[in-house]
Write an enzyme that holds these catalytic residues in place. Structure first.
Site, PDB file in Angstrom:
ATOM      1  N   GLU A  75      34.791  88.732  70.081  1.00 27.33           N
ATOM      2  CA  GLU A  75      35.608  89.268  70.039  1.00 27.33           C
ATOM      3  C   GLU A  75      37.020  88.411  70.122  1.00 27.33           C
ATOM      4  O   GLU A  75      36.935  87.404  71.097  1.00 27.33           O
ATOM      5  CB  GLU A  75      36.239  90.627  71.485  1.00 27.33           C
ATOM      6  CG  GLU A  75      34.981  91.486  71.076  1.00 27.33           C
ATOM      7  CD  GLU A  75      35.532  92.120  72.441  1.00 27.33           C
ATOM      8  OE1 GLU A  75      34.539  93.366  72.646  1.00 27.33           O
ATOM      9  OE2 GLU A  75      35.592  91.584  73.499  1.00 27.33           O
ATOM     10  N   ASP A  93      44.706  93.489  80.605  1.00 19.68           N
ATOM     11  CA  ASP A  93      44.000  92.015  81.227  1.00 19.68           C
ATOM     12  C   ASP A  93      44.101  91.925  82.352  1.00 19.68           C
ATOM     13  O   ASP A  93      45.602  92.230  83.387  1.00 19.68           O
ATOM     14  CB  ASP A  93      44.675  91.483  79.949  1.00 19.68           C
ATOM     15  CG  ASP A  93      43.958  91.253  78.567  1.00 19.68           C
ATOM     16  OD1 ASP A  93      41.928  91.175  78.543  1.00 19.68           O
ATOM     17  OD2 ASP A  93      44.252  91.395  77.724  1.00 19.68           O
TER      18      ASP A  93
END
Lengths: 377, 278
Positions: B59, B70
């Site tokens: 990824e 995040d």
């Protein structure tokens, strides 16, 4: 919006819409706004300012007289009361100038919930007094040292906290920003500004105003003032953004001057971004206007041509800050001083029988230290 | 028409990977890194080295200035990449470059704003041309992503969607239908010390997803060491590790040992996952 928050947003929307129809909730909200927040606030005729500008009659909607010194309390009393009804134990908030943080900490103390406020380290420095106020009110203030270390980064951090603690925690967003239903909820809680102003001006002048002015950061005080006048076709409205050091310098927060449509914090609206879609740093002397995007309803009102948007520079705002203090004995928040600065330009061009209402979104005590740096003793 | 009929060339790289894993009776390991951290050249070396040590899918994070989904480790990585002015176009070119040497399945991990600025259609066309295999757009709710889904399908690109611990059961089916390639189950509540509880809830949620679909399910939730990776592998088809790898990259920075050390760590995670019982 990240999937982890979708359920919480749906839960919030459902609870909010239920509270809107709940006569008991509305009665309790009215009680706290009246007995605690100090509503209704005055619509004050600024006689000396009117004489000095020698144009339209100028009224000030005195949100600076609200408890905690700004309009932010209208929203936080509503949202924190809602959080309590939803069974949440803890509220979190982001803050730029610190006014929303203080207002959230205040409402959390009022309703007995624990409170965490995220604030960029640059803002903590320029609003040290508000940091201390929040701590006095029992809130924990968490410094945010990432990105531009201002409001947008505080929102990032608050959203991360919410994503992690979503089951026990309510996120009290401070402006008409972020994902649905926040722009709607915050607007509804701030509508009281315009509702009162409309009633008050009709009582005093027996007619509607010609022009409404308010500063636009995220856009909560402006939408609050404008909303109940939107159907009054002859009432013009101008939102004043932060022109910073000047649009041409790139150091500003005037989203409608150079921004393009994009997504920030779950909202599709005008955003200051570069060619790659990265969010640009902003600048304003006023921490509360220092944000790269604007409430989506403002984008729509602008596209519809119903509201127009302009900007004034830091210097113009600081001049207005001093002028209002000297002429009216009112020290405005630097945010509100942006609206006054535009009034100084436009009011002299208006007719004597015209009427202007400026939203005094907050008082300037929090800004005197910052202003001292620019103006000098 | 066979099930594969609707899929394009790129999509097949992920599909084939999961079919092979199944045939070999083992679990997959997916590594996340932020493209351009510490440099695009280093990212290329890492991807190629990851393939050597047995990483199954990569990824590649597209750096974004405001990565709300995040944690702080990944945000710092994005900030480093942005200091190098790494753009979405650069990340797509990087994959094109990697494809000259490697067939490892690669998925872009991005926020929606850079994609909208780039243009949805151009995004899909360019990913297809560069042999990217799919994308996960972190802050694109299902409800908004209708046109995106159509374009991705048309270009044979896998659309990976997230399911969170808070996702209500009635949303599972629409998200599963949205996903091609694999489904990513992510929990942000998995902090050290409460692993047992987390595992129980992960097991329940993965079972709920599995009861609705035969599509592969990958799980990631702040897994930081081989033991945790192995435990999670027993519950899912693949394990995703991101922050722990990104942290290693940060630790070694631009030093000469970085690629070797980070790949060694990835190799340990790969072995742990492969040792998991199916």
């Amino acid at each position: 919006m990240p999937e982890v928050l979708m359920a919480a947003l749906a839960e919030l929307e459902e609870a909010y819409l239920k509270s809107k129809r709940d006569a008991g909730f509305q009665k309790e909200l009215r009680y706290y706004l009246r007995e605690y927040a100090g509503r209704p606030t005055a619509l004050y005729f600024a006689k000396r300012l009117t004489v000095a500008l020698s144009g339209a009659k100028v009224y000030l909607k005195r949100e600076d007289l609200c408890h905690t010194g700004a309009h932010k309390i209208n929203n936080t009393v509503g949202q924190v009361l809602l959080a309590k009804k939803m069974g949440k134990e803890r509220v979190i908030a982001e803050t730029g100038a610190g006014q929303h943080g203080v207002a959230t900490a205040t409402a959390a103390a009022l309703f007995g919930l624990s409170c965490d406020v995220y604030m960029g380290t640059e803002d903590m420095e320029r609003q040290a007094l508000n940091v201390f106020r929040m701590r006095l009110l029992g809130a924990k203030v968490t410094p945010v040292d990432s990105g531009s270390r201002t409001l947008k980064d505080a929102i990032n951090e608050a959203m991360r906290d919410w994503a992690t603690n979503v089951r026990t925690t309510a996120y009290v967003l401070g402006s008409v920003l972020g994902p649905h239903p926040y722009p709607m909820i915050v607007r509804d809680f701030q509508r009281i500004i315009g509702k009162e102003a409309r009633r008050q001006i009709l009582a005093k002048e027996k007619r509607l105003p010609d022009l409404l002015l308010a500063c636009v950061g995220g856009g909560s005080n402006s939408i609050g003032l404008f909303y109940d006048f939107l159907r009054d076709e002859n009432v013009r409205m101008v939102g004043v953004e932060a022109g910073g050091l000047g649009i041409e310098t790139g150091k500003h927060a005037a989203r409608f001057a150079t921004g393009t449509r994009g997504v920030l914090h779950g909202t599709y609206t005008h955003v200051l971004q570069d060619a790659d879609g990265q969010i640009l740093p902003t600048h304003s002397v006023s921490a509360g206007l220092d944000y790269p995007s604007v409430g989506p309803e403002h984008s729509r009102l602008r596209d519809l041509g119903r509201v127009s948007y302009t900007s004034v520079t830091d210097t113009e705002a600081l001049k207005a800050f001093q002028m209002l203090a000297e002429l009216e004995g009112i020290i405005p928040a630097l945010e509100a001083a942006h609206a006054v600065a535009y009034a100084i330009k436009i009011v002299p061009k208006m007719k004597k029988d015209e009427i202007v209402i400026i939203c005094m979104s907050g008082r300037g005590d929090k800004d005197v230290q910052e202003a001292l740096k620019f103006i000098g003793g | 028409m066979s099930e594969a009929g609707g899929y394009g060339r790129a999509m097949n790289r992920i599909r084939r990977k999961f079919e092979n894993l199944k045939a070999e009776g083992r679990k997959g390991f997916i590594a996340y890194i932020c493209a351009g951290d510490p440099s695009l050249a280093a990212t290329k070396k890492l991807v190629l080295e990851f393939e050597t040590v047995g990483v199954d899918i990569v990824e590649l994070g597209v750096p974004f200035s405001d990565p709300i989904a995040d944690g702080v480790v990944n945000q710092r990585a994005a900030e480093r990449a942005l200091r190098n002015h790494v753009s979405l176009a650069d990340v797509i070119s990087l994959v094109e470059d990697v494809r000259k040497k490697s067939e490892i399945p690669i998925v872009l991990f991005t926020y929606v704003n850079p994609v909208l600025k780039y243009g949805l259609e151009r995004f899909c066309v360019d990913m297809g041309d560069a042999h990217v295999d799919g994308a996960l757009v972190l802050d694109y709710p299902l409800e908004e992503a209708v046109k995106y889904k159509k374009l991705m399908d048309a270009h044979g690109l896998a659309t990976i969607g997230l399911i969170a611990p808070t996702t209500p059961s009635e949303r599972l089916k629409p998200i599963i239908d949205f996903c091609s390639g694999f489904i990513y189950y992510v929990s942000r509540t998995g902090v050290t010390g409460i692993r047992d509880d987390v595992e129980r809830s992960v097991a329940a949620k993965v079972a709920a997803i599995k009861s609705l679909t035969t599509k592969p399910v990958a799980v990631g939730f702040g897994i930081s060491n081989p033991q945790q990776a192995r435990d999670v592998a027993e519950l899912a088809d693949a394990v995703v590790v991101g922050s722990a790898i990104v942290q290693k990259i940060e630790e070694f920075g631009s030093s000469r040992e970085m690629v070797k050390e980070v790949s060694r760590f990835a190799g340990e995670l790969v072995r742990a996952v492969k040792n998991a019982t199916t």
